[in-house]
Design an enzyme around this catalytic site. Structure first.
Site, PDB file in Angstrom:
ATOM      1  N   GLU A 261       0.810  -1.221   0.000  1.00 47.44           N
ATOM      2  CA  GLU A 261       0.000   0.000   0.000  1.00 47.44           C
ATOM      3  C   GLU A 261       0.845   1.273   0.000  1.00 47.44           C
ATOM      4  O   GLU A 261       0.831   2.060   0.958  1.00 47.44           O
ATOM      5  CB  GLU A 261      -0.968  -0.023   1.187  1.00 47.44           C
ATOM      6  CG  GLU A 261      -1.952  -1.177   1.105  1.00 47.44           C
ATOM      7  CD  GLU A 261      -2.991  -1.184   2.206  1.00 47.44           C
ATOM      8  OE1 GLU A 261      -2.923  -0.335   3.121  1.00 47.44           O
ATOM      9  OE2 GLU A 261      -3.896  -2.044   2.151  1.00 47.44           O
TER      10      GLU A 261
ATOM     11  N   GLU B 279      -4.891  -8.361  -0.577  1.00 41.19           N
ATOM     12  CA  GLU B 279      -5.524  -8.301   0.750  1.00 41.19           C
ATOM     13  C   GLU B 279      -7.023  -8.141   0.603  1.00 41.19           C
ATOM     14  O   GLU B 279      -7.502  -7.377  -0.241  1.00 41.19           O
ATOM     15  CB  GLU B 279      -4.995  -7.117   1.571  1.00 41.19           C
ATOM     16  CG  GLU B 279      -3.639  -7.287   2.197  1.00 41.19           C
ATOM     17  CD  GLU B 279      -3.291  -6.122   3.117  1.00 41.19           C
ATOM     18  OE1 GLU B 279      -4.225  -5.482   3.656  1.00 41.19           O
ATOM     19  OE2 GLU B 279      -2.097  -5.853   3.288  1.00 41.19           O
TER      20      GLU B 279
END
Length: 786
Positions: free
Chosen positions: A296, A536
């Site tokens: 991220e 995820e």
């Protein structure tokens, strides 16, 4: 037609194959020798393989993963593990003291427990592991001072994987830059190197650290940690890492030989050197199939249009949210009034108050640092302090939108992210062994679609696009019920009434649409050249005020997980669930920022030494929650191109459709529902392998229908695999279908309801009343008296 179990080995073995003409097959496109299912008289399941075993080479071909026989693979796995974000000797009370002496040896679990954990994940079909390490774990003691004991532990732990048919890709994880700025990832010395004082970051409003100190569970703290991306410490480090040469050219860092280097060079070189050591240590393991550059990534202040506010639609607003300018002021020791945001409806949050932060005037910048105690952005003329008026002044409002030297508008992806990806990919490829290339997993900024600028020249040849997806509404409110909202759509202009969904049917539709949008945006931007793998996705176990911890009734978590996985199944992509965390407990969750996503907790299970490690052993299920939703059938290795898969967990039934590839097809569609048939590797197998978990079989009979009379199949309970051999794998575009059910059927866990099943009668009743009133109004009765 039913099938019986075989007695084949529980573990995968290598294949020794001779074709019918006793001629060796020539590999092509990375494909190995032919599968024995091409031999005449082959019986399904006769090889030693099983569906969720990835010991055979996994490569990419166009938008697909393929195995050594050219079969399309849809791997399922898990993030291992959330507890890798914190060291085993973390101390809430003394943090951030002692950061040089932390150790991550033993994260995610001790070596002696590895067999039980890996056997459990194999039983559940989650054998494609996203393995977490952090920069801090490797290099916490200082620049260039690496923790070789930790790397040796990681290598020994991953060496267990082949025994269980598992593979892993390594994710160097970060959230909000570092534990020392409120998240995880980078070592403390990265903040100190640019002049931050670790001990005043929170007091000065430059970071929120309560969550990494064990907080984040009470209402006032819940979900605050992602706001740290906007706070000074994390935003400044990210900006310097990606674009220090452009935006902080005056900031120099002294390295060991006494010379000073630009901050971007210092941070990027340190990160790449750390990565190079990780790759050198682990690349010789065949079970390590790839590397994930950075979890991220965040742009920091780059592209920020205003120093006075953040974008409400993309940047979370909770608790105290200082603007960039307010953060500069606070860190320089000036008490500042900052807006305080609380949850609300229908908008997620609203400003409810103003609070003066840093009333004691603490400074985040050290006098002995490279900035001499001055804010790095004041040093670059972005803002200044008017001594006469005693107030701060913004001097360059659009500083982070255009290159300060050239005036050219910048784009974070094109100007900063893609060039670094190229550097990283070159470092990784230097250390591949035996010419075997590793997969490179890359992801965009969270919640963003794949940018259209991610054109082929910016794509490493073995790239996998690996975005993340969560139900942002459920995470924000820590709640899930009958009503769900498409936050993704709302943030992109969807009409509110189209974004609202009711019931389980509505949640499945909502999640399927959001996931499909992410996947198709990836295929469009990447021109169908790269696989999409969701790195995820997960469900909070503590939602709905943690009611399930008291009742042990996981009804809503079960429904949410089912909705999410239904969406992923319809998208026909692989994914890694967040997360399998042995350290999870009901009180502290995953022990990081108040999160609680693990559907396994060691404290709820049997000791590892008590577990039977066979795939069919129910003892491995102890400690698991919502397993009926998590452990599901899925097509793993497909002799053709997958077209459609649907599983109903309430009945145990599923349908799978696939077709033969057409090498001459010119289809260029980017839609999930109509994949390009010409993007297939040479197929050297007729056998399709579908994972069918023994957890749902449980002495039931497997009933297989829909295949053609010339096709054959076999279900092996011990290997949890349904093997299907289709007689015709050559006719271009030919479709195949299989329908599988269990007898007796499963007991339903919930009703797949929607708005009309729940409220249809009420709506119709109200409609009838309104219609009757309308008729009376339009056609009043006339009473005639004699």
């Amino acid at each position: 037609m039913s099938s019986t179990a075989s007695t084949a080995s529980d573990l995968d073995t290598s294949f020794i194959i001779i074709d019918p003409d006793n001629k060796p097959k020539q590999p092509g496109h990375g494909i190995s020798q032919s599968h024995p299912s091409l031999n005449e008289g082959y019986r399904p399941g006769s090889s030693a393989s099983y569906a969720h075993c990835w010991n055979s080479d996994i490569k990419t071909h166009g938008r697909y993963f393929v195995d050594g026989f050219g079969r399309v693979c849809i791997p399922r796995g898990v993030n291992l593990s959330g507890n890798c974000k914190t060291p085993i000797n973390h101390d809430h009370d003394t943090f951030p003291h002692g950061h040089e002496q932390v150790t991550f040896v033993g994260r995610p679990f001790p070596l002696e427990d590895a067999d039980a954990h890996f056997a459990r994940l194999r039983r559940w079909g989650l054998t494609f592991v996203r393995f977490l390490i952090t920069w801090e774990a490797v290099e916490h003691a200082g620049p260039g001072d690496y923790d070789l004991e930790y790397l040796d532990y990681v290598k020994k732990l991953l060496s267990f994987l082949p025994k269980y048919g598992m593979v892993a890709f390594i994710d160097v994880h970060q959230d909000v830059w570092s534990r020392y700025s409120g998240g995880s990832g980078a070592p403390a010395w990265t903040l100190e190197a640019i002049g931050f004082d670790l001990h005043t970051l929170e007091d000065s409003g430059s970071a929120w650290l309560q969550g990494v100190r064990g907080g984040g569970h009470v209402e006032a703290e819940r979900g605050v940690w992602p706001c740290g991306y906007q706070k000074l410490a994390a935003a400044t480090l990210a900006t310097c890492f990606w674009g220090g040469d452009a935006f902080a050219p005056q900031l120099k860092v002294k390295i060991k030989n006494g010379t000073e280097v630009p901050v971007q060079q210092f941070l990027q070189d340190a990160y790449l050197n750390m990565w190079e050591l990780v790759v050198k240590t682990l690349a010789d393991l065949d079970c390590v199939i790839g590397f994930d550059m950075m979890n991220e990534p965040h742009r920091g202040y780059i592209d920020l249009p205003s120093l006075h506010k953040f974008d409400y639609n993309t940047d979370l607003h909770l608790s105290s949210v200082p603007s960039a300018f307010q953060s500069f002021m606070l860190a320089s020791g000036y008490p500042t009034s900052v807006g305080h945001w609380t949850r609300s409806f229908p908008v997620p949050s609203r400003r409810t108050a103003y609070n003066v932060l840093n009333p004691m005037g603490r400074k985040a910048w050290r006098q002995d640092g490279p900035t001499g105690g001055k804010c790095v952005w004041e040093m670059h003329g972005v803002w200044g302090y008017d001594i006469l008026k005693k107030e701060g002044v913004v001097l360059r409002e659009n500083y982070f939108v255009k290159h300060p030297m050239t005036g050219k508008k910048v784009d974070w992806y094109i100007d900063f992210y893609f060039p670094f990806v190229r550097k990283w990919a070159e470092r990784v490829s230097k250390h591949t062994h035996n010419g075997k290339q590793k997969l490179l997993f890359l992801e965009p900024i969270p919640n963003e679609f794949c940018p259209s600028s991610w054109t082929p020249e910016h794509q490493p040849h073995n790239m996998v696009f690996s975005p993340h997806w969560y139900d942002l509404q459920a995470l924000f409110y820590k709640a899930f019920g009958e009503f769900t909202v498409n936050v993704q759509g709302l943030s992109r202009g969807m009409l509110p009434w189209k974004a609202m969904h009711w019931g389980q049917s509505g949640a499945r539709e909502n999640y399927s649409l959001q996931i499909k949008n992410i996947v198709e945006a990836g295929y469009r931007s990447l021109k169908n050249e790269r696989p999409v793998f969701l790195g995820e996705c997960g469900v909070p176990m503590d939602m709905n005020n943690g009611a399930a911890f008291e009742s042990d009734n996981w009804f809503w978590q079960l429904r949410m997980m089912d909705s999410m996985l239904t969406g992923l199944e319809q998208a026909l992509i692989g994914f890694a669930l967040w997360n399998y965390n042995p350290g999870n407990d009901d009180t502290h969750g995953d022990h990081w920022n108040g999160e609680n996503f693990s559907w396994f907790a060691q404290r709820r299970s049997l000791p590892p030494s008590f577990s039977n490690l066979a795939q069919t052993s129910a003892t491995l299920d102890n400690g698991g929650r919502i397993l009926d939703a998590v452990v599901r059938p899925f097509p793993a290795k497909i002799a053709g191109i997958p077209l459609k898969f649907g599983y109903e967990m309430n009945t145990g039934e599923f349908t799978f459709e696939w077709c033969n590839a057409d090498p001459k097809s010119t289809s260029g569609s980017h839609e999930v529902s109509n994949p390009p048939l010409n993007r297939m590797a040479p197929l050297l197998a007729k056998e399709t392998e579908i994972f069918v978990p023994s957890l749902i079989m449980n002495e039931r009979e497997v009933v297989v229908e829909g295949l053609e009379a010339s096709d054959s199949h076999h279900y092996d309970h011990t290997r949890q695999t349904l093997y299907i051999v289709t007689a015709d794998c050559e006719t271009p575009g030919k479709r195949h279908q299989v329908k599988v059910r269990v007898r007796p059927g499963l007991r339903a866990k919930f009703e797949v309801n929607d708005f009309w099943t729940d409220h249809g009668f009420r709506v119709m009743s109200v409609g009838v009343v309104i219609l009757a009133a309308l008729i009376v109004w339009l056609f009043p009765l006339t009473i005639v008296t004699p």
